[in-house]
Design an enzyme around this catalytic site. Structure first.
Site, short mmCIF file in Angstrom:
data_model
loop_
_atom_site.label_atom_id
_atom_site.label_comp_id
_atom_site.label_asym_id
_atom_site.label_seq_id
_atom_site.Cartn_x
_atom_site.Cartn_y
_atom_site.Cartn_z
N LEU A 63 0.83 -1.22 0.00
CA LEU A 63 0.00 0.00 0.00
C LEU A 63 0.86 1.27 0.00
O LEU A 63 0.35 2.37 -0.19
CB LEU A 63 -0.96 0.00 1.20
CG LEU A 63 -2.04 -1.10 1.17
CD1 LEU A 63 -2.87 -1.07 2.45
CD2 LEU A 63 -2.94 -0.97 -0.05
N ARG A 64 2.19 1.09 0.24
CA ARG A 64 3.16 2.20 0.12
C ARG A 64 2.94 3.35 1.10
O ARG A 64 3.42 4.45 0.86
CB ARG A 64 3.15 2.79 -1.30
CG ARG A 64 3.30 1.78 -2.42
CD ARG A 64 4.67 1.18 -2.44
NE ARG A 64 4.92 0.44 -3.67
CZ ARG A 64 5.68 -0.65 -3.72
NH1 ARG A 64 6.26 -1.13 -2.62
NH2 ARG A 64 5.91 -1.26 -4.86
N ASN A 94 7.52 -2.68 3.69
CA ASN A 94 8.61 -1.91 3.07
C ASN A 94 8.13 -0.50 2.70
O ASN A 94 8.15 -0.08 1.54
CB ASN A 94 9.24 -2.64 1.87
CG ASN A 94 8.25 -3.00 0.78
OD1 ASN A 94 7.04 -2.95 0.97
ND2 ASN A 94 8.77 -3.36 -0.38
N ASP A 305 0.92 -9.72 -4.74
CA ASP A 305 2.13 -8.90 -4.69
C ASP A 305 1.90 -7.59 -5.46
O ASP A 305 2.78 -7.13 -6.22
CB ASP A 305 3.36 -9.64 -5.22
CG ASP A 305 4.66 -8.89 -4.92
OD1 ASP A 305 4.62 -7.88 -4.18
OD2 ASP A 305 5.72 -9.30 -5.43
O1 DOR Z 1 8.71 -6.88 -7.58
C1 DOR Z 1 8.53 -6.71 -6.40
N1 DOR Z 1 8.27 -5.48 -5.92
N2 DOR Z 1 8.63 -7.73 -5.58
C2 DOR Z 1 8.55 -7.58 -4.24
O2 DOR Z 1 8.57 -8.56 -3.55
C3 DOR Z 1 8.50 -6.22 -3.66
C4 DOR Z 1 7.86 -5.31 -4.58
C5 DOR Z 1 7.93 -3.85 -4.22
O3 DOR Z 1 7.85 -3.50 -3.04
O4 DOR Z 1 7.98 -3.04 -5.13
#
Ligand code: DOR
Length: 430
Positions: A63-64, A94, A305
């Site tokens: 969700l950033r 992350n 994902d």
């Molecule tokens: O391609 C990906 N992007 N794989 C992930 O596991 C993390 C994700 C991201 O946070 O952009």
């Protein structure tokens, strides 16, 4: 508010067979399921020719928020989820700051309570700042409300930290969720190492990068007794390692993404960095192995994902663009087109992998379709044909390597707690 979903085919994950019935939603509950319900005053929703399923649960969503509002926010990501038929998401840590402290967990929960149209369950980071060196306080994060611990986006490489993390998770009875890629082997690769990477002059990411960490984490689970959930499985060997570990009684579960069971590395020839993702799209043989894993139960869940990035970031060229692309709004279409309409999985099997199985993995409330259950419900038209047009997406990232793809199957209504939050043709209703 009373809503009566009329004439659909009810798919209750507890039953092997579906059945035709009306489903009555009153307040935040399902209050009755039976044919030809008498429901005076209720608003009717026509579900003839559709499946009525528990709300879909996506346990792998970015969700950033906090930190990257240009890519996505809890509000925009939740709208993408609702448009994808998803009523509950587990959001990855992350972010900036990472979800590595109870204050950040509280921020996510409070923001979701105010701005999300679906249920949001945060995942906690395994290490502080996701630096891979110092474990976070698992107990404090759990008390604040995380449902799992993960370094998603990469693997923790220090075995001592891993030992502590798996031991702490085992004590709490909570799952470790693992992104399996050895970064020593990923290096600067942007795609699967094979003939496409050679043609495009990319160093490539070998399948071994994933297989090594899958094998390693299975051993950690075996030795500590922790529950391990493996994210986005992509290689033939990884599927086999998980199959064997399950047969030995190791507490391991796994998910596959729609892009990994439907696309191969050849897609990068056409879409370039828009199809750059990690782990990368691989070969047809790997895709077939992932599908076989879904069919025999080695792979328990389907998760997107969903990884939004801005258009500008994705235009920087293969080497510099970030990994990841969106998936919430194509989840049902790709799954029905590639797994159901091909006869590989039955509708109840697919719905289990989109509802009860992922919920069980993360310890979320059990999705149920019966009187008394919470009214999180998705209505899917399995035969609605549509062409993927990312400019119409709810997510902020309006691009996808699936653009232009013709799919068959689409969510047409999404209900969260008895409220219609999405209707096909009308969009998000909030
Ligand atoms: O391609 C990906 N992007 N794989 C992930 O596991 C993390 C994700 C991201 O946070 O952009």
């Amino acid at each position: 508010m009373r809503i009566c979903i009329r004439g659909g085919w009810v798919v209750d994950p507890k039953r092997a067979q579906g059945y035709q019935a009306d489903v009555l939603l009153e307040g935040d509950r399902i209050t009755a399921i039976a044919p030809d319900l008498d429901a005076p005053g209720a608003a009717d929703v026509d579900a003839r020719g559709c499946y009525v399923t528990p709300g879909l649960v996506d346990i792998h969503v970015h969700l950033r928020d906090p930190g990257f509002p240009d890519k996505e926010t809890i509000a925009s990501g939740s709208r993408a989820a609702a448009a994808g038929g998803v009523t509950s998401v587990v959001c990855m840590p992350n972010t900036r700051p990472a979800i590595d402290h109870p204050d950040v967990v509280r921020y996510v929960k409070e923001t979701a309570a105010a701005a999300s149209v679906v249920r949001v369950y945060p995942a906690g980071a395994m290490t502080k700042g996701q630096q891979g060196t110092e474990m976070t306080d698992f107990r404090a994060l759990a008390e604040a409300g995380v449902v799992t611990f993960t370094e998603d986006g990469k693997s923790v490489m220090d075995p001592l930290v891993l030992m502590q993390a798996f031991t702490a998770a085992a004590e709490l009875g909570m799952p470790i969720t693992s992104h399996c890629e050895d970064h020593h082997l990923v290096r600067t690769g942007a795609m699967h190492r094979g003939w496409v990477s050679e043609r495009l002059g990319d160093p490539g990411i070998p399948a071994l990068a994933e297989d090594l960490i899958v094998a390693r984490d299975i051993l950690f689970a075996q030795h500590t007794g922790a529950r391990l959930h493996i994210q986005h499985v992509t290689t033939e060997s990884a599927v086999q390692l998980i199959r064997e570990a399950k047969a030995r009684g190791v507490k391991v579960t796994a998910e596959a993404t729609p892009h990994h069971f439907s696309l191969t590395h050849e897609v990068l020839l056409e879409h370039g960095a828009l199809a750059k993702v990690n782990p990368p799209l691989r070969t047809q043989r790997d895709v077939d192995a992932v599908v076989a894993g879904l069919m025999d139960g080695t792979i328990d869940a389907i998760a997107t994902d969903h990884a939004p990035h801005t258009w500008e970031e994705k235009q920087q060229g293969l080497a510099a663009a970030p990994f990841g692309f969106v998936g919430l709004e194509t989840l049902v279409g790709v799954t029905f087109t590639h797994l159901v309409h091909t006869g590989k999985l039955s509708v109840p099997e697919v719905i289990a992998k989109l509802t009860v199985n992922p919920a069980r993995i993360m310890g979320l409330p059990e999705p149920r379709l019966e009187a008394g259950a919470v009214a999180d419900v998705t209505v899917i038209d399995p035969n609605l044909e549509w062409v993927v047009d990312p400019t119409s997406f709810e997510t902020r990232a309006k691009h996808s390597p699936m653009a232009g793809m013709r799919l068959r199957g689409k969510p047409v209504y999404t209900f969260v707690g008895g409220r219609m939050v999405y209707a096909h043709g009308r969009g998000i209703l909030s």
